[in-house]
Design an enzyme around this catalytic site. Structure first.
Site, short mmCIF file in Angstrom:
data_model
loop_
_atom_site.label_atom_id
_atom_site.label_comp_id
_atom_site.label_asym_id
_atom_site.label_seq_id
_atom_site.Cartn_x
_atom_site.Cartn_y
_atom_site.Cartn_z
N GLY A 68 -10.15 -28.90 -21.97
CA GLY A 68 -9.31 -29.77 -22.80
C GLY A 68 -8.48 -28.90 -23.72
O GLY A 68 -8.83 -27.75 -23.97
N CYS A 95 -14.95 -24.71 -19.84
CA CYS A 95 -14.13 -24.42 -21.02
C CYS A 95 -14.50 -25.35 -22.17
O CYS A 95 -15.60 -25.29 -22.70
CB CYS A 95 -12.65 -24.49 -20.64
SG CYS A 95 -11.58 -23.77 -21.90
N TYR A 96 -13.60 -26.25 -22.54
CA TYR A 96 -13.90 -27.18 -23.64
C TYR A 96 -15.20 -27.93 -23.36
O TYR A 96 -16.00 -28.16 -24.28
CB TYR A 96 -12.73 -28.15 -23.78
CG TYR A 96 -12.90 -29.19 -24.87
CD1 TYR A 96 -12.53 -28.90 -26.18
CD2 TYR A 96 -13.41 -30.45 -24.59
CE1 TYR A 96 -12.68 -29.85 -27.18
CE2 TYR A 96 -13.57 -31.41 -25.58
CZ TYR A 96 -13.19 -31.10 -26.88
OH TYR A 96 -13.34 -32.04 -27.85
N HIS A 181 -12.06 -20.84 -16.08
CA HIS A 181 -11.64 -21.96 -15.22
C HIS A 181 -11.89 -21.64 -13.75
O HIS A 181 -11.08 -20.95 -13.13
CB HIS A 181 -10.16 -22.28 -15.45
CG HIS A 181 -9.91 -22.94 -16.76
ND1 HIS A 181 -9.96 -24.30 -16.93
CD2 HIS A 181 -9.63 -22.41 -17.98
CE1 HIS A 181 -9.73 -24.59 -18.19
NE2 HIS A 181 -9.52 -23.47 -18.85
N GLU A 183 -11.56 -23.61 -11.33
CA GLU A 183 -10.72 -24.45 -10.46
C GLU A 183 -9.35 -23.87 -10.16
O GLU A 183 -8.66 -24.36 -9.28
CB GLU A 183 -10.57 -25.86 -11.08
CG GLU A 183 -9.69 -25.95 -12.32
CD GLU A 183 -10.42 -25.58 -13.62
OE1 GLU A 183 -11.48 -24.94 -13.55
OE2 GLU A 183 -9.90 -25.91 -14.70
N ASP A 239 2.38 -40.97 4.00
CA ASP A 239 1.42 -41.92 3.43
C ASP A 239 1.39 -43.25 4.17
O ASP A 239 0.34 -43.72 4.59
CB ASP A 239 1.71 -42.18 1.95
CG ASP A 239 1.69 -40.90 1.14
OD1 ASP A 239 1.13 -39.91 1.62
OD2 ASP A 239 2.26 -40.88 0.03
N LYS A 386 -3.22 -36.40 -1.84
CA LYS A 386 -2.22 -36.17 -0.79
C LYS A 386 -2.71 -35.23 0.33
O LYS A 386 -2.52 -35.51 1.51
CB LYS A 386 -0.97 -35.56 -1.43
CG LYS A 386 0.20 -35.41 -0.49
CD LYS A 386 1.05 -36.63 -0.54
CE LYS A 386 2.25 -36.53 0.36
NZ LYS A 386 3.06 -37.76 0.29
#
Ligand code: XMP
Length: 530
Positions: A68, A95-96, A181, A183, A239, A386
């Site tokens: 965050g 993290c946060y 992080h 990710e 899509d 997606k």
């Protein structure tokens, strides 16, 4: 902070046991959810206000607290229901999220005055999160506050030069935290750290595969639709195509697809849709040739929003006409369901968020629901990002060209002609776009680019070709890289490629005597010119 609109809690989800990613306002929360799914574990983004009771009802296999932007000590900093940490559910704070855990569970978070942004060397990586990974590795940091003491009972499992507690774990309470992080791509072993948490700590099976998604969705569609008829608007994009194929797989000929050709498609695109659906997959398809109608509606219009509005309106009119015809055709029952290709990112971001993007341009989704149509929605992509839609498309046997097609706006080439849309300009732009796509593909860059396309500003400039003075249109090349279209960077295309695009466009297309390159990023520009 991103406002998260989760799926309503009572709604059953594809997987009974999701990983719940609590959005604490970091720009990376959605990315975490995607990375978890890349590990083939179903995840959902939920607001940080999720209560322990709600979590218990969802029976998550794990919880992840995102990063965050706030300091844990800042006024109004996002909080969580601390009872979540007492549920015995494997929980990873990032993290946060890790700082919140430390502060609430008897550790200490301090403002040391030393911030860490960017690549850092993590040392002494140990414990469950680092199983099988080098003890020293590069990680991405982005924080001001620092955990200086882990939660009571937890042990430190990694540090960096300026962060004494870069990772901690308390296996007994199943609580884990990392200051970095995992990710982001700048943490090379980040995905392995996440997998260690998911598979090793949480014992979550990698069962969220395209095949499982298809099986699950087919069942749901059958349950929802029964023996009723369904209609689906195809736009040419991935899509609506995947949504249609899923529904077709579930209910076969109960589905009719309607493809409204507004004449603003790229070359051969309409034919490809017709060949793929009507031909290859044998999906009942109505191909409406409405090019003249749309062109007539745009006569004299050069204002972008007005173009979008008219195209959207006309689309709905045509679509309704066809739906009415189909509903009232002999021997056929009324159509009660409409397929929409709503994605999970739409679900997260929809519903009154004051998103900046939403205000900049009124995105008209071709295939959208006419407002007063009394039909129920079938949304088989509602749980998918997606890239997952693409994987499902591949699994369903959709041709590579269609699955990996770059995004294309609903109003198509009409919003890439800056000025009034005329048949002549459409032909020129379509030809220029074809050259550009051919060259980009030949250079092997098509899939690396988020989008690459030509723009035709309706102005003229002077040139000389042969011995003659010309007075003709310029073509602008726009190519961008992006993760999600919210931000984008202009692509550094090789000079050789630019040269062949430019010389081919000018030599092969009468009416063009100049090619320019758009070198703007988003923000402050947008990807499309209108
Ligand atoms: P911008 O131009 O806002 O575009 O940076 C972000 C992404 O959205 C696509 N786009 C549209 N898609 N209808 C659509 O269905 C629209 O009116 C529209 N306008 C932009 C654009 O191609 C990019 O991928």
């Amino acid at each position: 902070m991103a406002t998260v609109h989760p799926l309503p809690l009572p709604e059953p989800v594809a997987e009974d046991r999701p990983v719940l990613v609590l959005d604490l306002g970091g720009q990376y929360a959605q990315l975490i959810a995607r990375r978890v799914r890349d590990a083939r574990v179903y995840s959902e983004l939920v607001p940080h206000t999720l209560t322990a009771d709600e979590a218990r009802r969802r029976n998550p296999v794990a919880i992840i607290l995102s990063g965050g932007p706030a300091s844990v000590y800042a006024e109004g900093a996002p909080q969580i229901d601390m009872e979540l940490l007492a549920l015995g559910i494997p929980t990873l704070g990032i993290c946060y999220g890790a700082q919140l855990m430390a502060r609430e569970l008897g550790g200490e978070v301090a403002r040391t005055g030393i911030s860490e942004f960017g690549k850092t060397e993590l040392e002494d990586g140990a414990g469950a999160l680092f199983t099988g990974l080098p003890p020293q590795q590069t990680v991405w940091m982005s924080h001001r506050d620092t955990v200086v003491a882990p939660p009571v009972g937890a042990i430190v499992t990694g540090r960096s030069a300026s962060t004494p507690v870069a990772a901690f774990e308390d296996p007994a309470r199943r609580l884990y935290g990392v200051q970095f992080h995992p990710e982001v791509v700048h943490t090379p072993y980040g995905q392995d750290v996440l997998k260690n948490f998911l598979y090793g700590v949480a014992d979550a099976p990698p069962a969220w595969t395209p095949a499982a998604v298809i099986e699950d969705q087919v069942e749901r569609i059958r349950a929802q639709v029964g023996s009723e008829r369904v209609i689906c608007g195809l736009s040419g994009g991935v899509d609506s195509a995947v949504a249609a194929l899923l529904v077709y797989k579930a209910v076969g000929d109960q589905l009719t697809c309607v493809f409204v050709d507004h004449g603003f498609m790229r070359s051969n695109e309409a034919e490809q849709v017709a060949a793929t659906f009507g031909g290859h997959f044998q999906v009942p398809l109505v191909h409406v040739q409405a090019q003249d109608r749309f062109l007539a509606r745009l006569a004299g219009v050069d204002e972008p929003e007005e173009k979008r509005r008219r195209i959207g309106e006309e689309f709905i009119r045509v679509f309704e006409e066809e739906a009415r015809k189909l509903s009232h055709s002999e021997r056929q029952s009324e159509i009660r369901f409409l397929v929409q290709g709503t994605l999970y990112s739409d679900v997260i971001e929809s519903g009154g968020t004051e998103g900046v993007a939403a205000k900049i341009k009124s995105h008209h989704n071709v295939g959208g629901l006419p407002e007063d149509m009394a039909m129920s929605l079938v949304e088989p992509l509602r749980l998918l990002f997606k890239d997952e839609v693409r994987r499902v498309g591949e699994e369903l046997g959709m041709p590579e060209r269609m699955v990996w097609r770059q995004p294309f706006p609903g109003p198509g080439l009409a919003i890439r002609i800056i000025g009034e849309v005329t048949r002549e300009r459409l032909d020129i732009l379509r030809a220029a776009d074809t050259v550009l796509q051919e060259e980009v593909r030949r250079a092997g860059l098509y899939r690396d680019l988020w989008q690459s396309f030509a723009v035709l500003p309706a102005i003229k400039s002077v040139g000389v070709q042969g011995d003659e003075r010309t007075y003709a249109y310029p073509i602008v090349i726009r190519a961008v890289t992006s993760e999600d279209a919210m931000t984008a960077d202009w692509a550094r295309l090789p000079y050789d490629l630019l040269e062949s695009i430019s010389s081919r466009i000018i030599n092969e297309i009468p009416g063009v005597n100049r090619v320019a390159l758009d070198i703007s990023s988003k923000p402050p520009s947008t990807i499309e010119w209108e």
